[in-house]
Structure formats: structure tokens, C-alpha cells
Design a protein around this motif. Sequence first.
Motif, PDB file in Angstrom:
ATOM      1  N   UNK A  54       0.850  -1.192   0.000  1.00 21.13           N
ATOM      2  CA  UNK A  54       0.000   0.000   0.000  1.00 21.13           C
ATOM      3  C   UNK A  54       0.886   1.243   0.000  1.00 21.13           C
ATOM      4  N   UNK A  55       0.594   2.162  -0.913  1.00 24.60           N
ATOM      5  CA  UNK A  55       1.342   3.425  -0.994  1.00 24.60           C
ATOM      6  C   UNK A  55       0.346   4.571  -0.925  1.00 24.60           C
ATOM      7  N   UNK A  56       0.573   5.476   0.020  1.00 22.83           N
ATOM      8  CA  UNK A  56      -0.282   6.656   0.153  1.00 22.83           C
ATOM      9  C   UNK A  56       0.549   7.896  -0.152  1.00 22.83           C
ATOM     10  N   UNK A 467      10.192 -11.295  -7.303  1.00 27.37           N
ATOM     11  CA  UNK A 467       8.757 -11.571  -7.202  1.00 27.37           C
ATOM     12  C   UNK A 467       7.987 -10.288  -7.497  1.00 27.37           C
ATOM     13  N   UNK A 468       6.899 -10.377  -8.268  1.00 24.48           N
ATOM     14  CA  UNK A 468       6.068  -9.184  -8.545  1.00 24.48           C
ATOM     15  C   UNK A 468       5.326  -8.757  -7.290  1.00 24.48           C
ATOM     16  N   UNK A 469       4.793  -7.533  -7.312  1.00 17.10           N
ATOM     17  CA  UNK A 469       4.055  -7.012  -6.167  1.00 17.10           C
ATOM     18  C   UNK A 469       2.786  -6.303  -6.662  1.00 17.10           C
ATOM     19  N   UNK A 470       1.689  -6.505  -5.963  1.00 17.22           N
ATOM     20  CA  UNK A 470       0.467  -5.764  -6.244  1.00 17.22           C
ATOM     21  C   UNK A 470       0.491  -4.474  -5.433  1.00 17.22           C
ATOM     22  N   UNK A 471       0.277  -3.370  -6.125  1.00 18.24           N
ATOM     23  CA  UNK A 471       0.360  -2.052  -5.505  1.00 18.24           C
ATOM     24  C   UNK A 471      -1.037  -1.461  -5.368  1.00 18.24           C
ATOM     25  N   UNK A 472      -1.364  -0.983  -4.175  1.00 20.26           N
ATOM     26  CA  UNK A 472      -2.562  -0.178  -3.990  1.00 20.26           C
ATOM     27  C   UNK A 472      -2.102   1.253  -3.717  1.00 20.26           C
ATOM     28  N   UNK A 473      -2.318   2.128  -4.707  1.00 21.38           N
ATOM     29  CA  UNK A 473      -1.836   3.506  -4.652  1.00 21.38           C
ATOM     30  C   UNK A 473      -3.004   4.441  -4.376  1.00 21.38           C
ATOM     31  N   UNK A 474      -2.845   5.305  -3.373  1.00 20.98           N
ATOM     32  CA  UNK A 474      -3.942   6.218  -3.044  1.00 20.98           C
ATOM     33  C   UNK A 474      -3.477   7.667  -3.041  1.00 20.98           C
TER      34      UNK A 474
END
Length: 500
Positions: A54-56, A467-474
Motif C-alpha cells: 500500500x502506498x499513500x 517476485x512481482x508485487x500488487x500495488x494499492x496507490x492512493x
Amino acid sequence: MKTLKRVTLVLITLIMISCNNEDKTLTVEVFETSEAGNKLSKITEFKNAEEKVTIKLKPEEKLQTITGFGGAFTEASAYLLNKLSKENRKKIIDAYFSKDGAHYSLTRSHMNSCDFSVSNYSYTPVEGDKNLEHFSIEEDKDDLIPFIKEAMAASTDGFKIFGSPWTAAPWMKDNNNWVGGKLLPEYYDTWALFFSKYADAYKEEGIDIWGFTVENEPLGNGNNWESMHYSPDEMTNFVQNYLGPKLEADGKGDLKILGYDQNREHLKEWIDSQYKNEETSKYFDGTAIHWYASTFEVFPEELQYAHNKAPEKFLIQSEACVDAETPVWEDDAWYWKKEATDWGFTWAPEKDKHLHPKYAPVNRYARDIIGCLNNWVDGWVDWNMVLDTKGGPNWFKNWCIAPVIVNPDTDEVYFTPLYHTMVHFSKYIRPEAKVIALEKTDDKLMATAAINPDGSTVVVLFNEFKTPKTINLSLNKKNVEFTIDAQAIQTIVIPKNEKV
């Protein structure tokens, strides 16, 4: 009355429904360069990855203002461009300077010769010419100046250029040699005049100089190629009492003066000298640094110290390259592997060997640029833009790698992954952008962000792991989910209509 209340209630309900149904998805464009083969590819479809990050973004926390990104105009690069077909010469210059290419905005050039020159030369060849009546940049007119002019023509927004001397002519030095030694005190006025005349001579060619570093690598380079030594206080004295006053007297007080210009591990002592008090600080506009002290360490404490000591001054990474290596031709995979070694792998003192392990060239560039941006650095300049398959030409045979490699004998051009790495920053983060803070849940994923003058927001991510990563960007209560591949760099562009 009851009818009016009912209408009002209906309107409020409709507004609440509208607000609740408002699209909370952040609009983004994602560009990726990866070990798997993407080269600034626009990615629109993503596979879900198990690792979640998670990136804010925190646009309210604005940090430094960006000066620019780019590379250096060297005689070596200009000499090679002269040997290529017109088509390939234009292809390379456009790739670096056009809006569709890297869109470089901050550049450097050497004053007099350097190791990446074809031979030793000076603009002041006449011994004892204290008033520099024979000063001439004729040596640059066949290669460097045409290169710079064509770059200017290719650039829609223009770019800043600062000059750096490797050494004064031998006759001005205490050892009468191109390599090592110090400027003789009786030539301090002459050497200050040299900078002023350089700016005038280039202006006559239609090239405006933005500023200077006082001396490339004032601590020396092991007495290998052109150099001239200063201690921190000697450089401060020269700037405070000679160079600054001379440029001011000649109506060139707007030209920027950057101190130091060498590796970060010694930065504090130079910063302390430059910014000791108001008198010593007056003519210094900032500080230049190099990355050669380590293949992985950014030296954040030193960078933070420099910023805190002089928060309004420039802090510019002025030179970086894959050194002590000959280029690997058309093998993108090599640039992602930890096989490269630098000068320190062999030559560093035993106490510093741990700072110079083998490394992957792409990793070194991406890690350093992001690390610098996250520690107050406002400009990042690569070294040679173009080299040949040997890693030259270089009169000392100090072979290195550039983002673009050419074979002038066959008129072939190879854009290495280092070129694409540079573009992830230089094209999308523009001069006067504001670096902003962010929060993320994964310390291993590197990330930086900035708001451009046009209102767009840019995030650059680097995943150096397998390894790939799923990013949740807000941003501003909106978010978007996407995936960054293993061993990949991504630039995420959030358009200006996503209000910040």
C-alpha cells in the motif's frame, strides 16, 4: 410547506447518493521497464501478485524543487556522433533531448580536456598569459559545440548546462602537469577570469551557460588523468575572494556556482567550509556530488546534513556511470545481473571494500536516483551520453559504460536498459516539480513521487527483487490497484485533473 420539505429532502438524498457513487478510482498511466523485456512499455493489463503493498501519497508535504535530469556533453560522445550517419546521429540526439525521448533538462560539459577527451588540451595554451588574451574554445568547435547546438534544436523546453574544469593548463599549477598539483596563488585571478571568458565564448556560439562546478573531483583521482587539487578551505577561499567577485564584476552574478563535485562520503567537511558563515556562503549556489564511493550506498546522512546546513541551496548529483567496465553489447539481461564491478572492487582500501560489491547496473541507477530524490537532491546528471564498444574513446583508457553504445565502424546503435532507466525520471519529472512525501508498507520496494508544474503527479517505483508485487496507490481518498513485475521500474503518471 410540506411539499417544499419533501422536495428538499429528495434533493439532499440525491446529492448523498451521487457523492456515495462518485468514482473513487484513481486515473493513472503506467510505464514499465523490466528484466522480462519491457522498455518503457505502457501497461494496461495486470496479473494479481501475492505480495501486497500500500502506498499513500502525501501532496500536502512538499519537499525540494527539481532542477532537472540529464547527462554530460563530452568530447568522447561528440567525437563518436561525428562518425555516425546523419540518421543515427539524429536518432540519438532526439532520443536524449526531444519531448518524445528522455527530454533531458540538466546537462554538464567539461572545460578544457578531461579523461573522456581524445587528447589533452586547454583553452589557454600560451604560458604566462595572465590576462588570457589568447583564450580560445576553438578545440570545441568541431565536436562539442555542434553536439550541444543540435541538442538545443531537438529540445522543446531547453535545458540547463553547467561547465566543470578538470584542471587548469599545466603552466598555472605548482607541478606544471595535467595531472594533480594545485593552482598557483599568483594565478587565482587568471583562473577566475577563465570562467568568465568561457561563459562569454559559449554565448558567442549561441549557448547560454547556467553555471559551473568549481573543480571536478578536487580530492584527485589517484593521479590518473586531468585533475587539480583543493582542500575545502582552499576552494571556499577561491570562490569567496576570486571566482564569485569576478563573475559579479563582469555582470555574470546570475551564473550558478556549485562547490565540491566529488563523492558523498566526504560531503560534510566541504559543506562545513562552504557554509561556515554568511561571507563564505555568499557566492555558493549549491553543492555537486558523485556516486563513486559505493555501488549501493546513497549516504543519506551526508545528504540530509548538506540540506539542513543550507536548505535553500542546490544539491546536485553531477556525475555517475558504470565505471571500470567495457560495455556489454546488445545483451539487456547483463544490465539486470549483479556481475558488474567498479573501481573500488579492486582498488578501494580494505576498510571500504564492503561498499563496492558486484552489482546490477540498472539497480545501481534506479536505487541511486530514487535514494537521492528521497534525500533532498534536486538534480541528477549522468556522465557520457554515448560511448563505443570499448567504453571510450578515452585518452587514458579509463573505460566506462554509457546508456547508449555505438559501433562507429558499422554505424550501429544500442540503447541499453540504462537509457530506459534514465527516461523513467527525466521525461516524467520535469524542472520545478515538487518532490512530495509518501507512506508505504514495504521497505524493500523503492518509491519516490513529485508534482509537476502542469499539475500531474508522478510516482516512480523500483522492484529489484524476483517476485512481482500488487500495488494499492492512493491519493486524496482515491486509489488504484496494479502490479509491478519482478525486477522492474515503473513510472505512474496521474493526470492533473485528479486534483491535488
